[in-house]
Design a protein around this motif. Structure first.
Motif, PDB file in Angstrom:
ATOM      1  N   ALA A   1       0.862  -1.182   0.000  1.00 13.21           N
ATOM      2  CA  ALA A   1       0.000   0.000   0.000  1.00 13.21           C
ATOM      3  C   ALA A   1       0.897   1.230   0.000  1.00 13.21           C
ATOM      4  O   ALA A   1       1.763   1.369   0.866  1.00 13.21           O
ATOM      5  CB  ALA A   1      -0.913   0.010   1.222  1.00 13.21           C
ATOM      6  N   ASP A   2       0.696   2.101  -0.996  1.00 12.66           N
ATOM      7  CA  ASP A   2       1.518   3.305  -1.148  1.00 12.66           C
ATOM      8  C   ASP A   2       3.013   2.987  -1.125  1.00 12.66           C
ATOM      9  O   ASP A   2       3.807   3.689  -0.483  1.00 12.66           O
ATOM     10  CB  ASP A   2       1.173   4.320  -0.059  1.00 12.66           C
ATOM     11  N   GLY A   3       3.391   1.897  -1.781  1.00 18.96           N
ATOM     12  CA  GLY A   3       4.805   1.537  -1.904  1.00 18.96           C
ATOM     13  C   GLY A   3       5.413   0.970  -0.648  1.00 18.96           C
ATOM     14  O   GLY A   3       6.643   0.811  -0.562  1.00 18.96           O
ATOM     15  N   THR A   4       4.592   0.629   0.352  1.00 26.46           N
ATOM     16  CA  THR A   4       5.072   0.087   1.616  1.00 26.46           C
ATOM     17  C   THR A   4       4.575  -1.342   1.779  1.00 26.46           C
ATOM     18  O   THR A   4       3.433  -1.656   1.409  1.00 26.46           O
ATOM     19  CB  THR A   4       4.598   0.950   2.792  1.00 26.46           C
ATOM     20  N   LEU A   5       5.414  -2.198   2.342  1.00 24.14           N
ATOM     21  CA  LEU A   5       5.103  -3.619   2.484  1.00 24.14           C
ATOM     22  C   LEU A   5       4.530  -3.904   3.864  1.00 24.14           C
ATOM     23  O   LEU A   5       5.052  -3.445   4.887  1.00 24.14           O
ATOM     24  CB  LEU A   5       6.375  -4.444   2.261  1.00 24.14           C
ATOM     25  N   TYR A   6       3.442  -4.699   3.891  1.00 20.81           N
ATOM     26  CA  TYR A   6       2.800  -5.100   5.139  1.00 20.81           C
ATOM     27  C   TYR A   6       2.502  -6.598   5.090  1.00 20.81           C
ATOM     28  O   TYR A   6       2.364  -7.182   4.012  1.00 20.81           O
ATOM     29  CB  TYR A   6       1.480  -4.355   5.357  1.00 20.81           C
ATOM     30  N   VAL A   7       2.369  -7.192   6.267  1.00 16.06           N
ATOM     31  CA  VAL A   7       1.834  -8.548   6.383  1.00 16.06           C
ATOM     32  C   VAL A   7       0.673  -8.513   7.366  1.00 16.06           C
ATOM     33  O   VAL A   7       0.612  -7.650   8.250  1.00 16.06           O
ATOM     34  CB  VAL A   7       2.896  -9.569   6.846  1.00 16.06           C
ATOM     35  N   ALA A   8      -0.250  -9.453   7.205  1.00 12.23           N
ATOM     36  CA  ALA A   8      -1.404  -9.532   8.105  1.00 12.23           C
ATOM     37  C   ALA A   8      -1.895 -10.966   8.128  1.00 12.23           C
ATOM     38  O   ALA A   8      -1.670 -11.746   7.193  1.00 12.23           O
ATOM     39  CB  ALA A   8      -2.520  -8.586   7.649  1.00 12.23           C
ATOM     40  N   ALA A   9      -2.561 -11.317   9.222  1.00 14.63           N
ATOM     41  CA  ALA A   9      -3.139 -12.647   9.351  1.00 14.63           C
ATOM     42  C   ALA A   9      -4.565 -12.655   8.810  1.00 14.63           C
ATOM     43  O   ALA A   9      -5.275 -11.651   8.871  1.00 14.63           O
ATOM     44  CB  ALA A   9      -3.132 -13.078  10.815  1.00 14.63           C
ATOM     45  N   VAL A  10      -4.969 -13.806   8.282  1.00  8.60           N
ATOM     46  CA  VAL A  10      -6.290 -13.970   7.679  1.00  8.60           C
ATOM     47  C   VAL A  10      -7.196 -14.709   8.652  1.00  8.60           C
ATOM     48  O   VAL A  10      -6.814 -15.746   9.217  1.00  8.60           O
ATOM     49  CB  VAL A  10      -6.195 -14.772   6.364  1.00  8.60           C
ATOM     50  N   LYS A  11      -8.390 -14.191   8.840  1.00 12.43           N
ATOM     51  CA  LYS A  11      -9.390 -14.908   9.628  1.00 12.43           C
ATOM     52  C   LYS A  11     -10.566 -15.228   8.729  1.00 12.43           C
ATOM     53  O   LYS A  11     -11.203 -14.336   8.160  1.00 12.43           O
ATOM     54  CB  LYS A  11      -9.845 -14.089  10.824  1.00 12.43           C
ATOM     55  N   LEU A  12     -10.849 -16.534   8.589  1.00 13.03           N
ATOM     56  CA  LEU A  12     -11.969 -16.978   7.764  1.00 13.03           C
ATOM     57  C   LEU A  12     -13.259 -16.830   8.545  1.00 13.03           C
ATOM     58  O   LEU A  12     -13.343 -17.201   9.723  1.00 13.03           O
ATOM     59  CB  LEU A  12     -11.761 -18.440   7.353  1.00 13.03           C
ATOM     60  N   LEU A  13     -14.277 -16.306   7.899  1.00 17.55           N
ATOM     61  CA  LEU A  13     -15.566 -16.082   8.544  1.00 17.55           C
ATOM     62  C   LEU A  13     -16.508 -17.246   8.267  1.00 17.55           C
ATOM     63  O   LEU A  13     -16.464 -17.856   7.182  1.00 17.55           O
ATOM     64  CB  LEU A  13     -16.193 -14.782   8.033  1.00 17.55           C
ATOM     65  N   ASP A  14     -17.330 -17.562   9.231  1.00 20.17           N
ATOM     66  CA  ASP A  14     -18.335 -18.604   9.026  1.00 20.17           C
ATOM     67  C   ASP A  14     -19.273 -18.186   7.900  1.00 20.17           C
ATOM     68  O   ASP A  14     -19.769 -17.057   7.868  1.00 20.17           O
ATOM     69  CB  ASP A  14     -19.141 -18.818  10.311  1.00 20.17           C
ATOM     70  N   GLY A  15     -19.499 -19.110   6.989  1.00 23.00           N
ATOM     71  CA  GLY A  15     -20.387 -18.818   5.878  1.00 23.00           C
ATOM     72  C   GLY A  15     -19.708 -18.148   4.699  1.00 23.00           C
ATOM     73  O   GLY A  15     -20.366 -17.813   3.711  1.00 23.00           O
ATOM     74  N   GLY A  16     -18.384 -17.936   4.781  1.00 20.09           N
ATOM     75  CA  GLY A  16     -17.655 -17.328   3.669  1.00 20.09           C
ATOM     76  C   GLY A  16     -17.213 -15.916   3.974  1.00 20.09           C
ATOM     77  O   GLY A  16     -17.824 -15.207   4.774  1.00 20.09           O
ATOM     78  N   GLY A  17     -16.158 -15.506   3.322  1.00 23.73           N
ATOM     79  CA  GLY A  17     -15.600 -14.190   3.543  1.00 23.73           C
ATOM     80  C   GLY A  17     -14.424 -14.223   4.493  1.00 23.73           C
ATOM     81  O   GLY A  17     -14.205 -15.215   5.207  1.00 23.73           O
ATOM     82  N   VAL A  18     -13.653 -13.161   4.506  1.00 18.95           N
ATOM     83  CA  VAL A  18     -12.475 -13.083   5.349  1.00 18.95           C
ATOM     84  C   VAL A  18     -12.352 -11.681   5.915  1.00 18.95           C
ATOM     85  O   VAL A  18     -12.886 -10.712   5.376  1.00 18.95           O
ATOM     86  CB  VAL A  18     -11.177 -13.427   4.570  1.00 18.95           C
ATOM     87  N   THR A  19     -11.655 -11.591   7.025  1.00 19.23           N
ATOM     88  CA  THR A  19     -11.171 -10.318   7.538  1.00 19.23           C
ATOM     89  C   THR A  19      -9.673 -10.453   7.755  1.00 19.23           C
ATOM     90  O   THR A  19      -9.149 -11.570   7.849  1.00 19.23           O
ATOM     91  CB  THR A  19     -11.851  -9.935   8.859  1.00 19.23           C
ATOM     92  N   LEU A  20      -8.991  -9.336   7.816  1.00 21.06           N
ATOM     93  CA  LEU A  20      -7.562  -9.336   8.082  1.00 21.06           C
ATOM     94  C   LEU A  20      -7.300  -8.744   9.454  1.00 21.06           C
ATOM     95  O   LEU A  20      -7.936  -7.758   9.853  1.00 21.06           O
ATOM     96  CB  LEU A  20      -6.807  -8.530   7.028  1.00 21.06           C
ATOM     97  N   GLY A  21      -6.369  -9.357  10.167  1.00 16.34           N
ATOM     98  CA  GLY A  21      -5.965  -8.836  11.458  1.00 16.34           C
ATOM     99  C   GLY A  21      -5.138  -7.572  11.304  1.00 16.34           C
ATOM    100  O   GLY A  21      -4.915  -7.085  10.190  1.00 16.34           O
ATOM    101  N   PRO A  22      -4.659  -7.015  12.421  1.00 16.31           N
ATOM    102  CA  PRO A  22      -3.836  -5.811  12.359  1.00 16.31           C
ATOM    103  C   PRO A  22      -2.630  -6.022  11.445  1.00 16.31           C
ATOM    104  O   PRO A  22      -1.947  -7.041  11.525  1.00 16.31           O
ATOM    105  CB  PRO A  22      -3.399  -5.603  13.815  1.00 16.31           C
ATOM    106  N   SER A  23      -2.390  -5.074  10.548  1.00 14.06           N
ATOM    107  CA  SER A  23      -1.286  -5.191   9.596  1.00 14.06           C
ATOM    108  C   SER A  23       0.023  -4.780  10.261  1.00 14.06           C
ATOM    109  O   SER A  23       0.068  -3.835  11.046  1.00 14.06           O
ATOM    110  CB  SER A  23      -1.544  -4.309   8.374  1.00 14.06           C
ATOM    111  N   ARG A  24       1.062  -5.507   9.939  1.00 14.21           N
ATOM    112  CA  ARG A  24       2.397  -5.189  10.442  1.00 14.21           C
ATOM    113  C   ARG A  24       3.264  -4.736   9.279  1.00 14.21           C
ATOM    114  O   ARG A  24       3.375  -5.427   8.261  1.00 14.21           O
ATOM    115  CB  ARG A  24       3.026  -6.406  11.104  1.00 14.21           C
ATOM    116  N   ARG A  25       3.893  -3.604   9.426  1.00 14.83           N
ATOM    117  CA  ARG A  25       4.801  -3.134   8.383  1.00 14.83           C
ATOM    118  C   ARG A  25       6.086  -3.954   8.407  1.00 14.83           C
ATOM    119  O   ARG A  25       6.636  -4.232   9.479  1.00 14.83           O
ATOM    120  CB  ARG A  25       5.134  -1.657   8.574  1.00 14.83           C
ATOM    121  N   VAL A  26       6.544  -4.353   7.221  1.00 18.31           N
ATOM    122  CA  VAL A  26       7.801  -5.071   7.082  1.00 18.31           C
ATOM    123  C   VAL A  26       8.859  -4.068   6.629  1.00 18.31           C
ATOM    124  O   VAL A  26       8.760  -3.499   5.538  1.00 18.31           O
ATOM    125  CB  VAL A  26       7.687  -6.226   6.067  1.00 18.31           C
TER     126      VAL A  26
END
Length: 597
Positions: free
Chosen positions: A460-485
């Motif tokens: 995002a804007d030329g900056t690298l991040y990582v985040a954890a994925v949480k799968l939602l019941d019934g489909g879909g995902v959310t991402l946890g807090p992003s960490r800048r690398v």
């Protein structure tokens, strides 16, 4: 009699005797390891203060002095500091000991002053904070420059114990160069179960080389008991609350014992714990005996358990594809050429694509040209060749390469894609939903998914991040807090995963370049010093503990595709089943390279 029967049953499986809810046990709550008598260190300590009297070398040694077991970090650093300045270093104890890890942005500058003193100036990039639990947390300091002095205590060449150089006016933190993580630590991967308990998720840690083998087992188990790294917590499950390590995990000569005070008596959960231990102790072989509140539960051969429950269902080697003249073609120079697993009628007007295997199915996400010079996502799943595709409701100016979230549920495929600067989730019918991101306002340009399917890398804007994925019941995902690398690259433009804890990243150094970067930013290795143009797409075949592979990746720059090993431009002649153009017609450029696995 009952105790004897339980001990016998432990050799073949779970006990049928039950586990007492509570017993009077001795809990090991120490955060700092204590050396065992007779233990042999596995690595070397950092250099001491008197190793050299050359100022430049002395500064290098000072910047690694804190490395190693944390209970002696302040002692090692204070040996370098002039006694009258040691009080400036505010000493912390136990789990509060932290190392400030920095990347040097230039060679430390040492200038000679008066009275046999030197001035030292260091430019740095903050990388992170190394904690006693082996995690490299995000940096807490914004300092880009440190200055301190050196005093020569033996200008006449004296050789007494007080002779040599000392640091004066030192930094008030345990400052270390990021090189210590490769030179004085063993990078280890431990594993936690995903939130749905279907997949083990890697968690990178660092263990001092000087920790003897007898204690390495104990340290790994304590990490598991304490729980996952902060950025993974929203997507994984730790051990049950109130789990404690009883005494120390012990063993040797092919026999290891772990004794936990763990609530509950869930056979499935205990069996999953054994798998978790087997992979977290990936360099340990022999038998592991698990006890719960001093009661034997199971004896398992570690290597056999790893073979029984492999981390990833990855068996085939790398097979490369490119887009050429609006269609996907397999590469004859990357893997064995095979037919494109799509119906010919669907393989048209393609801009980029993401294909994946899920059991016997092929998951296909295509970005195709739409009306008005826009692009649209189409998605199809099924046995090869995939014939039926659904279309996203909306079209966009620019859509990035779609990626699939690998899941244990092939009936509910889902993936991620960037469209017009925003991140979207999509399902097997091409329904797209925007994902809210915990990032500074900006334009998202790329997303990549790890092989476990539970972590993503974002740009995002030329900056690298990582985040954890949480799968939602019934489909879909959310991402946890992003960490800048943190990396030394600027204007980062492309990313993919090359290993469990390694990313391949394109950006600008002195020139457009490609680097391999660890997921916490501690490791940075140059792979391509000059790509001559901005890299817009990167695709890697992921190595992992199940299938060991040399680093294999492809990329696109200036509308042309390239492969590595050996590095060369991909030409139409490298594509399977492509005929040479008629005489006088200049062939186009293959683009948007990717791997199917």
């Amino acid at each position: 009699m009952v105790g004897a029967l339980c001990g016998a049953l432990a050799l073949v499986g779970f006990t049928g005797c039950g586990i007492p809810e509570r017993t009077e046990v001795q809990i090991d709550r120490r955060k700092e390891p204590a050396a065992e008598s007779g233990a042999v260190n596995a690595g070397s300590e950092p250099p001491t203060r008197t190793t050299t009297i050359i100022p430049e070398e002395f500064v290098k040694n000072f910047l690694v002095a804190a490395a190693g077991e944390p209970d002696r970090a302040y002692y090692r650093v204070k040996q370098f500091i002039d006694p009258q300045y040691r009080s400036r270093l505010q000493e912390k104890r136990g789990s509060e000991v932290e190392l400030t890890v920095v990347r040097l942005t230039d060679t430390p500058r040492v200038t000679f002053g008066v009275d046999d003193r030197f001035k030292v100036s260091i430019g740095v990039q903050q990388v992170g904070v190394l904690r006693t639990d082996g995690t490299l947390a995000p940096p807490v300091s914004s300092e880009t420059h440190y200055e301190f002095g050196l005093r020569n205590a033996s200008p006449s060449g004296a050789t007494d114990d007080g002779a040599g150089l000392y640091v004066i006016e030192p930094p008030n933190v345990l400052l270390v160069s990021e090189t210590v993580l490769q030179d004085y630590y063993d990078s280890r991967t431990i594993y936690f179960w995903s939130s749905d308990r279907t997949q083990l998720v890697p968690d990178l840690r660092y263990l001092p080389d000087t920790v003897p083998t007898e204690r390495r087992l104990n340290e790994v188990v304590k990490w598991l008991v304490d729980g996952p790294s902060d950025w993974l917590r929203t997507a994984v499950v730790g051990l049950p609350d109130r789990t404690e390590l009883i005494n120390n995990a012990t063993g040797g000569h092919g026999r290891w014992e772990v004794n936990l005070d763990m609530p509950g008596d869930d056979r499935t959960q205990i069996d999953q714990l054994i798998t978790q231990l087997a992979w977290s102790l990936h360099d340990f072989d022999g038998e592991l005996e698990l006890k719960i509140r001093n009661n034997p539960v199971k004896v398992e051969n570690l290597a056999a358990r790893r073979s029984l429950r492999e981390l990833y269902p990855l068996r085939e080697g790398p097979q490369g594809y490119c887009v050429y003249e609006g269609a996907i073609h397999s590469l004859s120079v990357v893997g064995e050429p095979i037919e494109v697993p799509l119906d010919e009628a669907a393989n048209r007007n393609v801009v980029s694509a993401g294909l994946a295997r899920s059991g016997e199915q092929i998951l296909a996400a295509l970005v195709v040209t739409a009306s008005g010079e826009k692009q649209r996502l189409t998605v199809g799943t099924g046995r090869a060749p995939v014939t039926t595709f659904g279309k996203a409701a909306n079209s966009y100016k620019v859509i990035g390469r779609p990626v699939w979230l690998r899941s244990s549920d092939p009936s509910h495929p889902q993936g991620l894609v960037v469209a017009d600067g925003k991140l979207y989730w999509f399902d097997g019918n091409a329904a797209m939903t925007q994902i809210a991101l915990n990032l500074p306002p900006g334009v998202v340009t790329a997303v990549a998914v790890s092989l476990d399917g539970q972590r993503v890398a974002l740009i995002a804007d030329g900056t690298l991040y990582v985040a954890a994925v949480k799968l939602l019941d019934g489909g879909g995902v959310t991402l946890g807090p992003s960490r800048r690398v943190i990396t030394s690259l600027t204007g980062i433009s492309a990313v993919d995963w090359v290993d469990e804890n390694e990313l391949i990243v394109a950006g600008a150094a002195a020139r457009p370049a490609i680097h391999e970067v660890s997921v916490d930013g501690s490791l940075q290795t140059e792979l391509a010093a000059d790509t001559r143009a901005k890299v817009t797409t990167l695709s890697a075949y992921p190595a992992n503990p199940t299938v060991q592979m040399p680093l294999t990746y492809m990329y696109e720059a200036s509308g042309s595709a390239y492969r590595t090993k050996p590095a060369e431009r991909i030409l139409p002649s490298h594509l399977h089943g492509v005929s040479p153009p008629p005489a006088g017609v200049r062939p186009g450029n293959p683009s948007a390279p990717f791997f199917l696995f």
